[in-house]
Design an enzyme around this catalytic site. Sequence first.
Site, PDB file in Angstrom:
ATOM      1  N   SER A  38       0.831  -1.203   0.000  1.00  0.00           N
ATOM      2  CA  SER A  38       0.000   0.000   0.000  1.00  0.00           C
ATOM      3  C   SER A  38       0.868   1.255   0.000  1.00  0.00           C
ATOM      4  CB  SER A  38      -0.950  -0.047   1.201  1.00  0.00           C
ATOM      5  OG  SER A  38      -1.990   0.893   1.074  1.00  0.00           O
ATOM      6  N   ASP A 184      -6.139  -3.648  -1.704  1.00  0.00           N
ATOM      7  CA  ASP A 184      -4.992  -3.337  -0.855  1.00  0.00           C
ATOM      8  C   ASP A 184      -4.316  -4.602  -0.315  1.00  0.00           C
ATOM      9  OD1 ASP A 184      -3.448  -2.472   1.489  1.00  0.00           O
ATOM     10  OD2 ASP A 184      -4.451  -0.547   1.205  1.00  0.00           O
TER      11      ASP A 184
END
Length: 295
Positions: A38, A184
């Site tokens: 991320s 994510d």
Amino acid sequence: MQFDGVFAGGGIKAIAFIGALEEMEQKGFTFNRLAGTSAGGIFSALIKAGYTSSELKNEVESVDFQQFLDPKPSIIPFSFMKWLGLYKRLGLYKGVEFENWLTEMLKKKGISTFGDIEKGSLKLIASDLTQGRLVVLPDDLPDYGLVPEKFSIARAVRMSSSLPYFFEPIKIYNGKGEVSIFVDGGLLSNFPMWLFMNKKGGKLKRPVIGFNLTPDLDKVKPNEINNAIEMFTSLFKTMRTAHDLRYISEEHAKNIVFIPVDNVNTTDFNLKIKEKETLIDLGRNKTEAFLKSWH
């Protein structure tokens, strides 16, 4: 001296990594391989492209992060479109503006695809919801009929950074026309330090230093669960951390810079310059303290 570096996810909190990088630079340390999830993947990609802490600080202080919140234009009231987008497109915001920004940032350094950097020098974590698997980019791209050397680093980072329900997930089609939906990577591994650990227990080629946006392991508070909402929060937190904690023994923890960011939320895209500077100072100070006692 060269290191391999691992950067955890944490959204806007990851601005603190600029301060960490600045301290590493001042001590004459450089990174060889980089990995991240991320926001940690964003910084890993930018550092790998050659950005210095000074350049990143200037960019972070000048960019308006709210430009990355890019809903689809419509004459229908925005509040209604937000929730319609969440239902239809699985996310409140598209994430296209973010990918475009990162593409331009990398382009300034002559970087576009994984073929433009040394093989194996950058690894990113994403979550494939369709196949129910953790994916390492670019290593696992051939499983989807894709050529790693030709794949956009900015797109890979976006795959790793698509916070569920906040940003639209990324759809990847293989050669058979089958689709996989990516979100994510923090959903399955928010701090992938395990990527650079020697599974056979042998000596590492280079030291590995991790940068995590949490308190030290012995200071992490247990989850409080008194109702259904707290249980859901704990479930999500467990998914993000349980896998990584298996690999962070006491031995490995001594190689991690813990940067606890308590007063900033992951999606605080409206931070003022002073707040950004405070995060950078925190990252620098924690890294300085770590290096004083690290062997």
